[in-house]
Design a protein around this motif. Sequence first.
Motif, PDB file in Angstrom:
ATOM      1  N   ALA A  78      50.894  18.700   4.961  1.00  9.76           N
ATOM      2  CA  ALA A  78      50.622  19.828   5.869  1.00  9.76           C
ATOM      3  C   ALA A  78      50.125  21.047   5.116  1.00  9.76           C
ATOM      4  CB  ALA A  78      51.888  20.163   6.663  1.00  9.76           C
ATOM      5  N   ALA A  79      50.772  21.351   4.003  1.00  9.09           N
ATOM      6  CA  ALA A  79      50.374  22.525   3.224  1.00  9.09           C
ATOM      7  C   ALA A  79      48.962  22.356   2.659  1.00  9.09           C
ATOM      8  CB  ALA A  79      51.373  22.743   2.088  1.00  9.09           C
ATOM      9  N   ALA A  80      48.655  21.156   2.180  1.00  9.62           N
ATOM     10  CA  ALA A  80      47.322  20.904   1.614  1.00  9.62           C
ATOM     11  C   ALA A  80      46.235  21.037   2.686  1.00  9.62           C
ATOM     12  CB  ALA A  80      47.294  19.517   0.988  1.00  9.62           C
ATOM     13  N   LEU A  81      46.515  20.472   3.884  1.00 13.45           N
ATOM     14  CA  LEU A  81      45.538  20.528   4.970  1.00 13.45           C
ATOM     15  C   LEU A  81      45.288  21.969   5.399  1.00 13.45           C
ATOM     16  CD1 LEU A  81      46.887  17.476   6.949  1.00 13.45           C
ATOM     17  CD2 LEU A  81      44.577  17.654   5.987  1.00 13.45           C
ATOM     18  N   ARG A  82      46.401  22.743   5.488  1.00 10.38           N
ATOM     19  CA  ARG A  82      46.246  24.147   5.889  1.00 10.38           C
ATOM     20  C   ARG A  82      45.382  24.893   4.891  1.00 10.38           C
ATOM     21  NH1 ARG A  82      51.670  24.174   7.387  1.00 10.38           N
ATOM     22  NH2 ARG A  82      52.252  24.887   5.304  1.00 10.38           N
ATOM     23  N   ALA A  83      45.651  24.641   3.590  1.00  8.54           N
ATOM     24  CA  ALA A  83      44.917  25.356   2.553  1.00  8.54           C
ATOM     25  C   ALA A  83      43.438  25.004   2.591  1.00  8.54           C
ATOM     26  CB  ALA A  83      45.514  25.024   1.186  1.00  8.54           C
ATOM     27  N   LEU A  84      43.127  23.729   2.781  1.00  3.63           N
ATOM     28  CA  LEU A  84      41.717  23.301   2.825  1.00  3.63           C
ATOM     29  C   LEU A  84      41.027  23.860   4.068  1.00  3.63           C
ATOM     30  CD1 LEU A  84      42.100  19.611   1.635  1.00  3.63           C
ATOM     31  CD2 LEU A  84      40.769  21.398   0.476  1.00  3.63           C
ATOM     32  N   ALA A  85      41.702  23.800   5.191  1.00  2.64           N
ATOM     33  CA  ALA A  85      41.104  24.282   6.441  1.00  2.64           C
ATOM     34  C   ALA A  85      40.770  25.765   6.326  1.00  2.64           C
ATOM     35  CB  ALA A  85      42.066  24.038   7.596  1.00  2.64           C
ATOM     36  N   ALA A  86      41.647  26.497   5.664  1.00  2.00           N
ATOM     37  CA  ALA A  86      41.425  27.939   5.524  1.00  2.00           C
ATOM     38  C   ALA A  86      40.149  28.240   4.744  1.00  2.00           C
ATOM     39  CB  ALA A  86      42.632  28.563   4.829  1.00  2.00           C
ATOM     40  N   ASP A  87      39.772  27.327   3.814  1.00  2.00           N
ATOM     41  CA  ASP A  87      38.591  27.566   2.989  1.00  2.00           C
ATOM     42  C   ASP A  87      37.404  26.680   3.363  1.00  2.00           C
ATOM     43  OD1 ASP A  87      40.394  28.341  -0.107  1.00  2.00           O
ATOM     44  OD2 ASP A  87      39.632  29.626   1.505  1.00  2.00           O
ATOM     45  N   GLN A  88      37.397  26.188   4.598  1.00  2.00           N
ATOM     46  CA  GLN A  88      36.345  25.239   4.981  1.00  2.00           C
ATOM     47  C   GLN A  88      34.944  25.824   4.816  1.00  2.00           C
ATOM     48  OE1 GLN A  88      36.797  23.435   8.828  1.00  2.00           O
ATOM     49  NE2 GLN A  88      35.125  22.008   8.459  1.00  2.00           N
ATOM     50  N   ALA A  89      34.745  27.044   5.256  1.00  2.00           N
ATOM     51  CA  ALA A  89      33.412  27.643   5.163  1.00  2.00           C
ATOM     52  C   ALA A  89      32.991  27.764   3.710  1.00  2.00           C
ATOM     53  CB  ALA A  89      33.436  29.007   5.840  1.00  2.00           C
ATOM     54  N   GLU A  90      33.907  28.193   2.910  1.00  2.00           N
ATOM     55  CA  GLU A  90      33.630  28.390   1.479  1.00  2.00           C
ATOM     56  C   GLU A  90      33.183  27.091   0.810  1.00  2.00           C
ATOM     57  OE1 GLU A  90      34.361  31.270  -0.409  1.00  2.00           O
ATOM     58  OE2 GLU A  90      33.972  30.367  -2.358  1.00  2.00           O
ATOM     59  N   VAL A  91      33.989  26.020   1.052  1.00  2.00           N
ATOM     60  CA  VAL A  91      33.683  24.737   0.403  1.00  2.00           C
ATOM     61  C   VAL A  91      32.510  24.040   1.081  1.00  2.00           C
ATOM     62  CG1 VAL A  91      34.607  22.479  -0.226  1.00  2.00           C
ATOM     63  CG2 VAL A  91      36.088  24.502  -0.311  1.00  2.00           C
TER      64      VAL A  91
END
Lengths: 428, 428
Positions: free
Chosen positions: B327-340
């Motif tokens: 859950a923590a990993a998914l949240r972190a990735l989702a937060a930076d989706q535009a960036e990545v």
Amino acid sequence: MALIVQKYGGSSVADAESIKRVAKRIVDTRRAGHDVVVAVSAMGDTTDELLDLAHEVAPIPAPRELDMLLSSGERISMALLAMAIHSMGFEARSFTGSQAGMITDATHGAARIVDVTPVRLREALDEGAIVIVAGFQGFNRDTRDITTLGRGGSDTTAVALAAALSADVCEIYSDVDGIFTADPRVVPKARKLGVVTSEEMLELAANGAKVLYIRAVEYARRHGVTIHARSSFSSAEGTLVLGPDARAERLAQGEHMEEPIVAGVATDLSQAKVTVVGVPDVPGKAAEIFTIVAKSGANVDMIVQNVSAAATGRTDISFTLPKSDAAAALRALAADQAEVGFEALLHDDQIGKLSVVGAGMRSHSGVSATLFDALSSAGINIEMISTSEIRISVVVRGSDVAAAARAVHTAYGLDGDDEAVVYAGSGR
Amino acid sequence: MALIVQKYGGSSVADAESIKRVAKRIVDTRRAGHDVVVAVSAMGDTTDELLDLAHEVAPIPAPRELDMLLSSGERISMALLAMAIHSMGFEARSFTGSQAGMITDATHGAARIVDVTPVRLREALDEGAIVIVAGFQGFNRDTRDITTLGRGGSDTTAVALAAALSADVCEIYSDVDGIFTADPRVVPKARKLGVVTSEEMLELAANGAKVLYIRAVEYARRHGVTIHARSSFSSAEGTLVLGPDARAERLAQGEHMEEPIVAGVATDLSQAKVTVVGVPDVPGKAAEIFTIVAKSGANVDMIVQNVSAAATGRTDISFTLPKSDAAAALRALAADQAEVGFEALLHDDQIGKLSVVGAGMRSHSGVSATLFDALSSAGINIEMISTSEIRISVVVRGSDVAAAARAVHTAYGLDGDDEAVVYAGSGR
């Protein structure tokens, strides 16, 4: 700003909710600007449960290991208490008896405190932390082993810390409001005392009263510590136990301290009476008898020797002792019957002991007359009498002791109003 | 006469009867003429119960106090064990982590051992006593605080003591007969191994096998300690975990040590798979993604990057991690989706990981072929592959992992006879 030592017993920290309640009380004290050091017992019946567990694995648990085991109880409660205080936003640090500098002799299970060096406690206080100390335990420097102090050990820990830290007061919390003129369950009209001297407290505790342990009171008396016995369930003032210096100080400051002639009445149903019948009336027989009894390990309390009957040249000697010691004493005496030459042994475990305690007895006459009148009016027979400077004790039938206590309590003007138990008269 | 270190876990000392049983085992070892040092865990579920109690009084228990609290569990069991041994007529002395010289860093809850100075233990052994040490705990010299070592701490205590005392062996007792070629509950034909190397044990433990903790095995490997994993409910030999030196020594002594190509099969259902879909195929994207995931605190295990689809210029990256970290990993990735710049995130918590471990892989080819054949014959699809020098791991559907383990176990000739689980072939 004062330095206050507080002691909380097992029932005050019996579960998580209680621990949080006590933590709040401690935090309130700190918020008022005081430094706080807390001695805490194990949660609820933990000590007894650990003792049971020990007896399940070994019939006679090794003393060093038993102390290691029992000291765990206080570690658990002190750590939980410190955690609860932390979560309320205050710095708190817990210390074992060893970490707190509670140095004892090597007598496992009944260790005596020989020194208190609270270096780490002072450091923590200087840093503004609330200090929590595991009660009931200490450390022996020679063996480097953990020791426990015996029953009432946590009260003793608290008083010893108060003495070593020169605390302003040692508050001992329990589930009763303070020291009463009598056990309210025996004498419903008992009043809470505002003040009692440590000598009176010692006599009351030694003769049945159960709020404070004798050992802690004696330590407080010797080291000039004032004890405040109060309830952890209310914010009401409790009873102050004053040593002679504290009392003198208050008198000098002009406090009106009426010294009640009788501070309280104590009852004790834990004793039995043994009568050695027909002892030859020659010198040395009493010495023989009590040497035999002492060797059996019995703790003799009162002794009465009747006048010798001229015709027989024999006399009876009666003494009281804890019921649990009676069997051993009787066996020891019976084994030496021929040697001592007595005719028979009687064992009576239906006695009750009533004690009247008061520092004022020293300077007032008529105290015993009031006692004997009250009992006579109540139709209660006195079987044995024993006195000290500030105490008179009588042995009556166990079934009479409650009625005797009530009659005597009234006779000395100790009764409170029916609706509330408040103290009247004893200035503070 | 040897110096034997034994470790008993919580289920071995869950109650008074178990404690007496373990005491008897220890006494039998001493009677055989050996010096014995025992590391013991808290009774049964005590540690978890204390943890629950801590959370009842504080949402985030202060670390120093939590260690003080949790270390009480081992104090209780060690003292009871010493008492039980005493009552069987043998001298026994219990020591806390601090008294045993278990020196750690100051990381509460996950302390690392920095030194072991067992002076008092040697003195006790020289006096002929059996030594009991509280597992799971140590002492930090700077703060003078008690620390706990984290999960598997008692195994680590035992191994660290064995290393410091140059013990002949470290026997780690549990409720299973030893290390098996696979979890017998998953693969009924699993056999008990007679010998396994510490490298194989590390791989097995890291990939699902639960008998020994990785940390203890690694400590043993680094310090040359031989671990004997055995059952506290039987006197049968268990599994020896040999470090490289011990193994070389046995080979030099002419022991016939057939090195099985595959020592065992481990299964792991605790992981989930995350797929980052449509990652722009430019340099640095993988680094970005795994930096984000690492910051979320997630522990990434396997990583697979598909070949970029020429048409889209994008690729998918999949990785596995503990389910609890997802859950923590998914949240972190989702937060930076535009960036990545990735297109989507997929989360699959129905995967299973199967690992095949064997030191012999280094010198034999065809090991992976056997694995892929067996899975193919069983109709099981492989979703990810990862390898190390002595391990091959595959990700399959979670629902397929048990069948896959059984098929693979048979394919490598690891199956035992139906009637008994005995080891065959691995010389000792």
